[in-house]
Design a protein around this motif. Structure first.
Motif, mmCIF file in Angstrom:
data_model
loop_
_atom_site.group_PDB
_atom_site.id
_atom_site.type_symbol
_atom_site.label_atom_id
_atom_site.label_comp_id
_atom_site.label_asym_id
_atom_site.label_seq_id
_atom_site.Cartn_x
_atom_site.Cartn_y
_atom_site.Cartn_z
ATOM 1 N N GLY A 1 7.310 2.304 -1.408
ATOM 2 C CA GLY A 1 6.438 1.230 -1.893
ATOM 3 C C GLY A 1 6.883 0.705 -3.249
ATOM 4 N N LEU B 1 -3.008 4.454 9.587
ATOM 5 C CA LEU B 1 -3.262 3.040 9.250
ATOM 6 C C LEU B 1 -2.758 2.130 10.369
ATOM 7 C CD1 LEU B 1 -2.398 3.174 5.434
ATOM 8 C CD2 LEU B 1 -4.670 2.934 6.461
ATOM 9 N N HIS C 1 10.308 7.685 6.959
ATOM 10 C CA HIS C 1 11.690 7.922 6.516
ATOM 11 C C HIS C 1 12.120 9.382 6.577
ATOM 12 C CE1 HIS C 1 10.892 3.890 5.066
ATOM 13 N NE2 HIS C 1 12.194 3.712 4.931
ATOM 14 N N GLY C 2 11.229 10.259 7.009
ATOM 15 C CA GLY C 2 11.606 11.642 7.289
ATOM 16 C C GLY C 2 12.359 12.321 6.164
ATOM 17 N N ASP D 1 0.611 8.762 5.959
ATOM 18 C CA ASP D 1 -0.641 8.082 6.326
ATOM 19 C C ASP D 1 -0.401 6.778 7.074
ATOM 20 O OD1 ASP D 1 -3.092 9.514 4.888
ATOM 21 O OD2 ASP D 1 -1.305 9.695 3.652
ATOM 22 N N SER E 1 7.366 11.742 -2.283
ATOM 23 C CA SER E 1 8.444 11.339 -3.195
ATOM 24 C C SER E 1 8.484 12.173 -4.468
ATOM 25 C CB SER E 1 8.291 9.860 -3.560
ATOM 26 O OG SER E 1 8.276 9.077 -2.396
ATOM 27 N N ASP F 1 -3.489 7.434 -5.551
ATOM 28 C CA ASP F 1 -3.112 8.427 -6.562
ATOM 29 C C ASP F 1 -2.227 7.735 -7.608
ATOM 30 O OD1 ASP F 1 -2.748 10.858 -7.774
ATOM 31 O OD2 ASP F 1 -2.151 11.899 -5.936
ATOM 32 N N LEU G 1 -6.873 2.409 0.494
ATOM 33 C CA LEU G 1 -7.136 1.464 1.587
ATOM 34 C C LEU G 1 -7.909 2.197 2.668
ATOM 35 C CD1 LEU G 1 -6.749 -1.122 3.262
ATOM 36 C CD2 LEU G 1 -4.513 -0.220 3.969
ATOM 37 N N ASN H 1 10.977 15.833 -3.616
ATOM 38 C CA ASN H 1 12.160 15.951 -2.752
ATOM 39 C C ASN H 1 13.369 16.513 -3.504
ATOM 40 O OD1 ASN H 1 13.625 13.685 -3.900
ATOM 41 N ND2 ASN H 1 12.058 12.414 -2.938
ATOM 42 N N GLY I 1 13.942 22.560 0.742
ATOM 43 C CA GLY I 1 14.337 22.581 2.148
ATOM 44 C C GLY I 1 13.257 23.132 3.035
ATOM 45 N N LEU J 1 14.312 8.783 0.087
ATOM 46 C CA LEU J 1 14.875 8.422 -1.213
ATOM 47 C C LEU J 1 16.163 7.627 -0.989
ATOM 48 C CD1 LEU J 1 14.906 8.834 -4.272
ATOM 49 C CD2 LEU J 1 16.028 11.021 -3.892
ATOM 50 N N ASP K 1 -6.510 2.936 -5.906
ATOM 51 C CA ASP K 1 -7.604 2.755 -4.943
ATOM 52 C C ASP K 1 -7.060 3.118 -3.569
ATOM 53 O OD1 ASP K 1 -10.080 2.066 -3.991
ATOM 54 O OD2 ASP K 1 -10.040 0.008 -4.784
ATOM 55 N N VAL L 1 0.860 -1.193 0.000
ATOM 56 C CA VAL L 1 0.000 0.000 0.000
ATOM 57 C C VAL L 1 0.891 1.236 0.000
ATOM 58 C CG1 VAL L 1 -1.810 1.261 1.213
ATOM 59 C CG2 VAL L 1 -1.774 -1.249 1.265
ATOM 60 N N ILE M 1 8.395 6.284 -3.230
ATOM 61 C CA ILE M 1 9.688 5.633 -3.480
ATOM 62 C C ILE M 1 9.818 4.363 -2.638
ATOM 63 C CG2 ILE M 1 10.984 7.053 -1.802
ATOM 64 C CD1 ILE M 1 12.312 5.735 -5.160
ATOM 65 N N ARG N 1 7.289 15.431 5.029
ATOM 66 C CA ARG N 1 8.239 14.377 5.397
ATOM 67 C C ARG N 1 7.598 13.572 6.532
ATOM 68 N NH1 ARG N 1 11.164 19.126 5.655
ATOM 69 N NH2 ARG N 1 12.793 19.443 4.118
ATOM 70 N N PRO N 2 7.495 12.264 6.361
ATOM 71 C CA PRO N 2 6.904 11.448 7.441
ATOM 72 C C PRO N 2 7.991 11.133 8.470
ATOM 73 C CG PRO N 2 7.297 10.105 5.477
ATOM 74 C CD PRO N 2 7.866 11.467 5.183
HETATM 75 C C1 LIG Z 1 11.341 19.362 0.634
HETATM 76 C C2 LIG Z 1 11.785 17.938 0.801
HETATM 77 C C3 LIG Z 1 13.051 17.568 0.358
HETATM 78 C C4 LIG Z 1 13.502 16.250 0.534
HETATM 79 N N1 LIG Z 1 14.717 15.897 0.040
HETATM 80 C C5 LIG Z 1 15.157 14.622 0.151
HETATM 81 C C6 LIG Z 1 16.394 14.243 -0.417
HETATM 82 O O1 LIG Z 1 17.072 15.053 -1.048
HETATM 83 N N2 LIG Z 1 16.817 12.945 -0.259
HETATM 84 C C7 LIG Z 1 16.069 12.025 0.427
HETATM 85 O O2 LIG Z 1 16.523 10.885 0.586
HETATM 86 N N3 LIG Z 1 14.851 12.349 0.939
HETATM 87 C C8 LIG Z 1 14.378 13.624 0.813
HETATM 88 N N4 LIG Z 1 13.160 13.978 1.322
HETATM 89 C C9 LIG Z 1 12.365 12.972 2.020
HETATM 90 C C10 LIG Z 1 11.681 11.981 1.073
HETATM 91 O O3 LIG Z 1 11.044 12.682 0.027
HETATM 92 C C11 LIG Z 1 10.659 11.134 1.855
HETATM 93 O O4 LIG Z 1 11.285 10.536 2.965
HETATM 94 C C12 LIG Z 1 10.081 10.046 0.953
HETATM 95 O O5 LIG Z 1 9.512 10.613 -0.213
HETATM 96 C C13 LIG Z 1 9.020 9.219 1.669
HETATM 97 O O6 LIG Z 1 8.571 8.265 0.744
HETATM 98 P P1 LIG Z 1 7.303 7.363 1.011
HETATM 99 O O7 LIG Z 1 7.205 6.429 -0.120
HETATM 100 O O8 LIG Z 1 7.388 6.824 2.410
HETATM 101 O O9 LIG Z 1 6.084 8.408 1.052
HETATM 102 P P2 LIG Z 1 5.222 9.041 -0.130
HETATM 103 O O10 LIG Z 1 6.047 9.425 -1.278
HETATM 104 O O11 LIG Z 1 4.384 10.113 0.500
HETATM 105 O O12 LIG Z 1 4.321 7.842 -0.608
HETATM 106 C C14 LIG Z 1 3.251 7.356 0.153
HETATM 107 C C15 LIG Z 1 2.157 6.960 -0.810
HETATM 108 O O13 LIG Z 1 1.126 6.305 -0.080
HETATM 109 C C16 LIG Z 1 -0.118 6.646 -0.678
HETATM 110 N N5 LIG Z 1 -1.165 6.393 0.315
HETATM 111 C C17 LIG Z 1 -1.269 6.921 1.549
HETATM 112 N N6 LIG Z 1 -2.348 6.422 2.190
HETATM 113 C C18 LIG Z 1 -2.934 5.563 1.336
HETATM 114 C C19 LIG Z 1 -4.094 4.739 1.426
HETATM 115 N N7 LIG Z 1 -4.856 4.707 2.535
HETATM 116 N N8 LIG Z 1 -4.421 3.963 0.353
HETATM 117 C C20 LIG Z 1 -3.653 3.998 -0.785
HETATM 118 N N9 LIG Z 1 -2.553 4.776 -0.909
HETATM 119 C C21 LIG Z 1 -2.199 5.528 0.141
HETATM 120 C C22 LIG Z 1 0.050 8.110 -1.048
HETATM 121 O O14 LIG Z 1 -0.855 8.499 -2.062
HETATM 122 C C23 LIG Z 1 1.506 8.155 -1.494
HETATM 123 O O15 LIG Z 1 1.647 8.014 -2.898
HETATM 124 C C24 LIG Z 1 12.656 15.286 1.167
HETATM 125 C C25 LIG Z 1 11.381 15.661 1.574
HETATM 126 C C26 LIG Z 1 10.941 16.964 1.384
HETATM 127 C C27 LIG Z 1 9.554 17.337 1.800
#
Ligand SMILES: Cc1cc2nc3c(=O)[nH]c(=O)nc-3n(C[C@H](O)[C@H](O)[C@H](O)COP(=O)(O)OP(=O)(O)OC[C@H]3O[C@@H](n4cnc5c(N)ncnc54)[C@H](O)[C@@H]3O)c2cc1C
Length: 420
Positions: free
Chosen positions: A23, A266, A384-385, A262, A50, A43, A229, A53, A317, A389, A227, A17, A21, A359-360
């Motif tokens: 998932g 969950l 991953h805050g 999210d 992701s 989406d 969850l 960033n 930033g 990536l 879809d 889910v 990056i 950033r989570p």
């Molecule tokens: C300004 C900024 C700069 C950054 N720069 C860097 C960098 O240079 N290098 C680095 O390593 N990291 C960087 N980061 C951090 C990095 O972008 C995040 O840690 C990373 O994108 C988190 O990825 P993710 O897949 O956990 O979350 P997301 O990319 O948010 O993906 C989560 C997905 O889950 C989906 N989702 C959520 N709930 C549900 C549900 N109930 N049902 C179905 N789908 C759902 C969402 O639609 C989303 O697509 C930066 C962040 C920011 C904000």
């Protein structure tokens, strides 16, 4: 979604889910280990955090965000709404428990442990991306990263950051003003100190990176479903069914929750209270920048970065501690452009677009990777805050470990959800 379509997906071994990056990388990795995987997102892939960033892939990254002495800085977090780190008063009650944990995570003994776990997670990242994306090599540039300061005096945490890097075997090269100019001649004069990380790199397009992983996943027989969850049905300590917004039901053997911010809500449905806070950040994308940084560069006085990308230059930033849905403060993004133009006086802001993402973040800077306490077939992979990536490749391997498909590549204990 019709019953028949939903039923055809029931046979999948694993539902992942979230197609950010984390998932996307996880789905591809599990597929390569022989699993039938369905990747679900509300989406299009890669449109969450992701999407926007800074693109940095930073094997060096071993300095947690919370360090000793954080408490002294607290007043500053409230003073300047455009400062590099701001806590919004309006949402303070919601953020306070997390902030307290965050400050506590800055104890010296804990910081040493966290640095080791961060380095283990991040160290192999660039090599893993390069191997995985051999056919799409243009996505990754291994040109190093550069930190620069105008100020001559080292900040209060710099000595500790240096020590943590040394302890964890990170190679850096200190640069003086002349060496900085030689590396990046377009940079304005006045930067007196620099630190170069030769083993780091960046992606030239974070969205295309996620889309490429998904493309490989689909080409090898993986399914993607749009879809949301909504709920879990549980029995005998396992999740038996995922109830989707469309009305469809999915009944996989295992579930990976890679839902970014999210993940908190969950996990709560599954009885786990995980401390996850939106550390909101902003970017400005310049389609016709006129001038490009020679390598991915970070301005350490103002804590923002600039990345040369295939579709322009990205300035990214700032940290804004608030709820994910609080109103966007566009001034924070435009303030980044102003600061960047002081670094590169030729920088052209025409056509600039801005973006905000969440950033989570956990209080201890480590992601949450491990099995849900009350659902033995659910693995968490979120939180991953600042470095998702960078952390994605090893996260995928740790998820495979928790699903019983592979030996953990590093000690898996530091990232477990039950550490909180
Ligand atoms: C300004 C900024 C700069 C950054 N720069 C860097 C960098 O240079 N290098 C680095 O390593 N990291 C960087 N980061 C951090 C990095 O972008 C995040 O840690 C990373 O994108 C988190 O990825 P993710 O897949 O956990 O979350 P997301 O990319 O948010 O993906 C989560 C997905 O889950 C989906 N989702 C959520 N709930 C549900 C549900 N109930 N049902 C179905 N789908 C759902 C969402 O639609 C989303 O697509 C930066 C962040 C920011 C904000």
């Amino acid at each position: 979604m019709s019953e028949s379509t939903a039923a055809s997906e029931v046979g999948r071994d694993v539902v992942v889910v979230g197609a950010g990056i984390i998932g996307a990388m996880t789905a591809l990795h599990l597929q390569r280990l022989g699993r039938q995987v369905l990747l679900v997102d509300r989406d299009e892939p890669g449109r969450g955090c992701s999407y926007g960033n800074g693109g940095a892939i930073s094997p060096d990254l071993c300095v947690p965000i919370s360090l000793p002495g954080m408490l002294k800085r607290v007043p500053g977090w409230f003073r300047d709404p455009l400062g590099p780190l701001v806590v919004r008063w309006q949402t303070l009650p919601a953020s306070l428990p997390w902030l307290i944990r965050w400050v506590r995570a800055g104890r010296m003994d804990r910081v040493l442990q966290l640095a080791e776990a961060l380095r283990a997670l991040h160290g192999p990242s660039l090599a893993r991306y390069e191997r995985l994306l051999a056919a799409d090599a243009s996505l990754i540039e291994r040109t190093g990263q550069l930190y620069v300061w105008r100020s001559n005096a080292a900040g209060p945490t710099e000595a500790l950051a240096r020590e943590l890097r040394e302890r964890n075997g990170v190679e850096t090269r200190a640069l003086d003003a002349a060496a900085i100019r030689a590396m990046d001649p377009a940079l304005a004069p006045g930067f007196t100190r620099g630190l170069f990380f030769p083993d780091n790199g960046h992606t030239v397009n974070p969205l295309r990176l996620v889309e490429t992983l998904v493309k490989h996943f689909v080409a090898a027989g993986g399914s993607v479903r749009r879809d949301k969850l909504q709920a879990f049905e549980r029995a005998d300590g396992r999740v038996r069914r995922l109830v989707m917004e469309s009305g469809a039901h999915l009944d996989p053997a295992s579930v990976v929750l890679a839902a970014g911010m999210d993940g908190k809500a969950l996990a709560r449905h599954l009885g786990d209270r995980v401390p996850l806070q939106a550390e909101r950040g902003y970017h400005v994308m310049l389609p016709n920048p006129g001038v490009r940084p020679a390598v991915k560069i970070s301005n350490r006085d103002h804590m923002f970065g600039m990345t040369p990308m295939e579709h322009g230059v990205r300035i990214s930033g700032t940290v804004e501690i608030t709820t994910p849905d609080a109103p966007v403060n566009e001034q924070r993004a435009w303030g980044l452009l102003e600061l960047a133009q002081r670094m590169y006086p030729q920088l052209n802001g025409e056509g600039a677009t801005i973006w905000m993402g969440c950033r989570p973040s956990t209080p201890d800077s480590l992601p949450i990777i491990g099995v849900a306490r009350q659902a033995a077939n659910v693995v968490y992979a979120f939180g991953h805050g600042h470095s998702g990536l960078t952390g994605a490749p090893m996260t995928a391997e740790l998820v495979a470990h928790w699903l019983g498909l592979a030996v953990a590549p590093v000690d898996a204990a530091p990232y477990r959800p039950d550490r909180f």
